[in-house]
Design an enzyme around this catalytic site. Structure first.
Site, PDB file in Angstrom:
ATOM      1  N   ASN A 235      37.816  44.290  35.344  1.00 53.93           N
ATOM      2  CA  ASN A 235      37.136  44.309  34.064  1.00 53.93           C
ATOM      3  C   ASN A 235      35.830  45.091  34.181  1.00 53.93           C
ATOM      4  O   ASN A 235      35.614  46.068  33.474  1.00 53.93           O
ATOM      5  CB  ASN A 235      36.871  42.867  33.615  1.00 53.93           C
ATOM      6  CG  ASN A 235      36.282  42.812  32.237  1.00 53.93           C
ATOM      7  OD1 ASN A 235      35.095  43.048  32.055  1.00 53.93           O
ATOM      8  ND2 ASN A 235      37.121  42.552  31.238  1.00 53.93           N
TER       9      ASN A 235
ATOM     10  N   LYS B 266      29.576  46.554  29.906  1.00 55.00           N
ATOM     11  CA  LYS B 266      30.244  45.752  28.881  1.00 55.00           C
ATOM     12  C   LYS B 266      29.270  45.690  27.715  1.00 55.00           C
ATOM     13  O   LYS B 266      28.359  44.848  27.695  1.00 55.00           O
ATOM     14  CB  LYS B 266      30.570  44.350  29.402  1.00 55.00           C
ATOM     15  CG  LYS B 266      31.315  44.313  30.723  1.00 55.00           C
ATOM     16  CD  LYS B 266      32.582  45.135  30.699  1.00 55.00           C
ATOM     17  CE  LYS B 266      33.667  44.524  29.837  1.00 55.00           C
ATOM     18  NZ  LYS B 266      34.914  45.354  29.897  1.00 55.00           N
TER      19      LYS B 266
ATOM     20  N   ASP C 211      35.850  37.940  31.456  1.00 55.59           N
ATOM     21  CA  ASP C 211      37.281  37.897  31.135  1.00 55.59           C
ATOM     22  C   ASP C 211      38.173  37.339  32.243  1.00 55.59           C
ATOM     23  O   ASP C 211      39.377  37.663  32.297  1.00 55.59           O
ATOM     24  CB  ASP C 211      37.781  39.301  30.747  1.00 55.59           C
ATOM     25  CG  ASP C 211      37.475  39.621  29.277  1.00 55.59           C
ATOM     26  OD1 ASP C 211      37.103  38.704  28.537  1.00 55.59           O
ATOM     27  OD2 ASP C 211      37.610  40.793  28.886  1.00 55.59           O
TER      28      ASP C 211
END
Lengths: 268, 268, 268, 268
Positions: free
Chosen positions: C11, C45, C235
């Site tokens: 991720n 992110k 995640d």
């Protein structure tokens, strides 16, 4: 313009005394507020999630209770039917008979209900679009009954949740020839714990949702109340506490009055 | 590991000859491919959108035709029942009787079907979450029948459309005690023109959707085919053209075989 | 026919050593299985639910790490960009740059990404229908870049849940001129606790969902794994445990191989 | 209790004269009706479906026009910002700056907007549940800005359609500390032809949807109007025809007044 009619009552006939008492409160409050009332109660909950759930007194005893309410209080009554054979006896007592949402496409039931000549409250299934309701309405008309009203009770929105699409009322009105529209505000509050065996609800939001629906401009409001919702035998989580009935209807009437005094506003 | 069973046939018994002919093709193709077959046909389409739509030959004539198919071809048969009184006669002929999706919560129908002792195919309603199916399954078990299978046929996704949630199969398997899972691929292809009086479909996508479902790992596939889908009396838009049955099943079998040879892969 | 490509990785770049270690495992497993790999990792992110959540090392440090992975392992790399100014530097290192789902309609970002000439992975937003993706694809083409792939990652289904519509792949393929289709299986597993500040997931179902998608017939699979999902900085609930990578990919490859050997089956 | 504020104006600054003319009508009508007005116009449509669509005059020219409107009419103004660098200049002119729905989770944009100290209108994304909005609100508060309002504009309901969940307002109010709630009625009317490159709309239903929202009890209404909706450069299908503004607002005010005079009705 006419005020909304209340199709109001209880989810299920928990007992004769229970039904008489609640009906008495409804009649008194509605008389005080000048709201036309049709008292609603089910004699059989035919599609409970669990087989252990309370279903009601059954059609024979249930219709006897409804007949007593009708005669003692001088109020019209409505109940829902679940098979073709129930239609005629229910229509003998009830002023309106109701087609349940899950059964709205069962042709034999539609035909049997239509044949009674009674007024029909068609519950819109959670799984049909507003535009599709014209097919259900047409079935009744083809069977010779046009004493129809359509009742919104929420549409499936993801899993275990419902949403009321306020735009759907007008879609139904236009596609179904200006049919009277009812809003079942308490069933529209249902939601579910995914693994639970009974439906949940959001009764704390009943007043705001009713106001929103009535602001669209409707013929009627459908409502279930209970003296003690947490002890109700069915659908307590979405039931209005009976002691708030007058305050609730006062709000509903205030919105209904102002909406029905507004001049039409056509927008192309 | 066992290959998938095909619950395959036609939407409705358009005529005796029609049903015999199509059943013959199914039996021949399935024999050639080594796929166990239960032939499916409805004797009554009890919930058509329009009252003018074809409903079928009715239960008496329909069961006679199914009995003939069963005896002439030596194939098991399945049909759907729509009221408690239909359950016993249907179960006399049919190896599996099917609970329609819209009726999946009608307690009296569940009880009558359970009492026959027949195997039951429970169609998952378009309006229930996978987790809620445990309540329907429990009703059958409480009524003494545990010969159950659960059949996915798509979930309502907005208006007039369905979606198949591939994650739902495993939710049902786990919450319903390892119950056999069936995938009704042709009904899952239904969609609707908002104002139309008949359901549409996406039969051109039937093979890819069947492959996706079987790749999850299932006990059975439910399928409707028709020699001329554009002339079908019901649900033609989602029916597989019968002449593609062998190619279609060859694809389905290829996926099923490879999935069932995979070692289990547990992920915490 | 060609095997699927794995856009696989982590991720977010939790640290340089973390990324090197995980990339090493991916490269080794994919080499053993003969699966073409593009290593995926995010350097930022940019849309975490909470401002306190870990965002990553940023673009400069992140691209340095990706360049090192690319050079040491000889593997192609992909990362996502979040503003027009990031497009050019990201495209200098990355073989594929990715358009995030929430940003898929931001014209300036599309134009800047297109101008790099890099291959583009377009994430399908959770809020757009498959048919609408042609508008995003057309924007890139009008900007002179047709090195495009489309990546499904689930569609909003009610609140706080996603569903993968397996029929959508073919809709996109047909409306976007046979564009390569990717399936982001781990993001498609996201779900949410309504009141929670981080996304949840259903990683235990990752293998069955990947199999279902690949059974449709796809160009690539997008996957995020983590050595210890419960300790992942973002995640984790939908991440594949890294030690199951080989077993997982073995399943994916088995489905992909059988699907791509099937003869075409056109149904009108 | 206070009347609702109108965040009303045009979709995009089609030209300086266009904006001046429309703003003049808004100011005159709102003065006559006693409705507080914040004039809304976008200087850049940054996420049009097609790259060929009109985007507006850009930030520099657009803010100049808004400054002129503000000074000539003495009215507050609001516009939306699309990147962190736009936040400060927009906040110099605008009384309220707006966070677009698709960008509601972009942390850098939230931080830049918060840092201006301006009042913020947060558009609720079509893909987030009401309960999730608390995360967006918390980001602003962590960045030191609590001059916030939350604006509903519909939630994705199946493909290419939106629905307004009237229950969501109260969920946001309770989970976000009694935050002022706005209802963007014209964007909530958007729908799409699946294959089309521009959004459609249902402007003929704007009055009934606005009434429904205001009946819940809101701080503000967001509205876009156009003198000739069929010639609008963006979102004409959901725009109110400008010449119906006074009739429309008269209806909105009538509902707002009656709702805000109702005594509170707490239901446990």
């Amino acid at each position: 313009s006419r005020p909304f009619t209340l199709l109001g009552g209880v989810n299920v006939l928990e007992s004769e005394q229970f039904a008489m008492d609640v009906a008495g409160v409804y009649c008194e409050v509605c008389a005080r507020l000048g709201i036309p009332l049709v008292f609603k109660a089910s004699y059989d909950k035919a599609n409970r999630s669990s087989i252990h759930s309370f279903r009601g007194p059954g059609i024979e005893e249930g219709l006897r209770i409804l007949a007593r309410i009708k005669s003692e209080y001088g109020v019209a009554v409505i109940s829902d039917v679940h098979s073709p054979t129930e239609a005629a006896p229910a229509a003998e007592i009830c002023d309106i008979i109701q087609l349940p949402a899950f059964l709205a496409r069962q042709t034999d039931l539609v035909a049997a209900m239509a044949a009674t000549g009674a007024a029909i409250n068609i519950k819109k299934p959670q799984f049909l679009s507003p535009a599709q309701m014209t097919n259900v309405v047409e079935k009744f008309r083809e069977c010779g009954n046009d004493r129809l009203m359509l009742c919104e009770r929420g549409t499936m929105f993801g899993y275990d949740n419902l949403v009321v699409d306020m735009l759907g009322f007008d879609v139904m009105r236009k596609s179904c020839g200006n049919i009277p529209l009812i809003f079942d505000v308490t069933h529209a509050l249902q939601c579910r714990d995914p693994m639970g065996a009974a439906s949940g609800g959001r009764r704390s939001q009943v007043a705001e949702l009713a106001r929103a629906g009535l602001a669209v401009g409707l013929a009627g409001l459908f409502l279930e109340a209970h003296p003690e919702p947490d002890k109700a035998l069915c659908d307590g989580p979405s039931a209005l506490p009976l002691h708030r009935l007058e305050d609730f209807l006062t709000q509903a009437r205030a919105i209904d009055e102002v909406v029905k005094q507004l001049p039409p506003l056509a927008i192309d």
